[in-house]
Design a protein around this motif. Structure first.
Motif, mmCIF file in Angstrom:
data_model
loop_
_atom_site.group_PDB
_atom_site.id
_atom_site.type_symbol
_atom_site.label_atom_id
_atom_site.label_comp_id
_atom_site.label_asym_id
_atom_site.label_seq_id
_atom_site.Cartn_x
_atom_site.Cartn_y
_atom_site.Cartn_z
ATOM 1 N N GLU A 222 0.818 -1.210 0.000
ATOM 2 C CA GLU A 222 0.000 0.000 0.000
ATOM 3 C C GLU A 222 0.855 1.264 0.000
ATOM 4 N N THR A 223 1.937 1.264 0.740
ATOM 5 C CA THR A 223 2.814 2.434 0.782
ATOM 6 C C THR A 223 3.372 2.734 -0.605
ATOM 7 N N ILE B 112 3.408 5.718 -5.776
ATOM 8 C CA ILE B 112 3.265 5.682 -7.232
ATOM 9 C C ILE B 112 2.120 6.585 -7.673
ATOM 10 N N GLY B 113 0.996 6.512 -7.000
ATOM 11 C CA GLY B 113 -0.144 7.359 -7.327
ATOM 12 C C GLY B 113 0.189 8.837 -7.215
#
Length: 133
Positions: A72-73, A78-79
């Motif tokens: 998730e990190t 990336i997002g």
């Protein structure tokens, strides 16, 4: 003693291997022989993998690689990168983030897009275009 620089493969490297491009296989084997272990972000595998029964060459290439999971990190990092860069390809984003994290060169078929992302991350990381391999 020379330290071998880490290398991250993008989808183009896996596709070139699947197409039996001799120069790509030669470069891959040379890196392995020198003691390197190429890194492949998991999203790259997802982008390329379609039918394991028909992708023996990709499977063979991946045997010599470490496939880096996306947690998730990393996904959030990336997002954020994609938002800052004004792009939308999370696979390219995963390649760029992993390369910066490892201080790695990137073997890519898409040097312009990867360079744009690396620049956003403040990295002048090395790109190796598959045309140069």
């Amino acid at each position: 003693m020379t330290v071998l620089r880490p290398v991250v493969y993008d989808a183009g490297m896996l596709i070139a291997a699947e197409r039996s491009q001799t120069k790509v296989w030669r470069a891959h084997r040379a890196y392995l022989t020198a003691g390197g272990v190429p890194q492949v972000p998991a999203p790259v595998v997802a982008q390329v993998w379609r039918d394991g029964a028909r992708q023996a060459r990709v499977a063979q290439l991946l045997k010599g690689c470490d496939v880096a999971a996306m947690d998730e990190t990393s996904a959030r990092e990336i997002g954020e990168l994609l938002g800052q860069a004004g792009t939308s390809d999370p696979v390219d984003g995963a390649v760029a983030v992993l390369a910066v994290r490892l201080g790695a060169a990137v073997a890519t078929s898409d040097p312009d897009d990867i360079r744009h992302l690396l620049d956003r991350l403040g990295s002048r990381g090395k790109l190796v275009s598959l045309q140069q391999v």
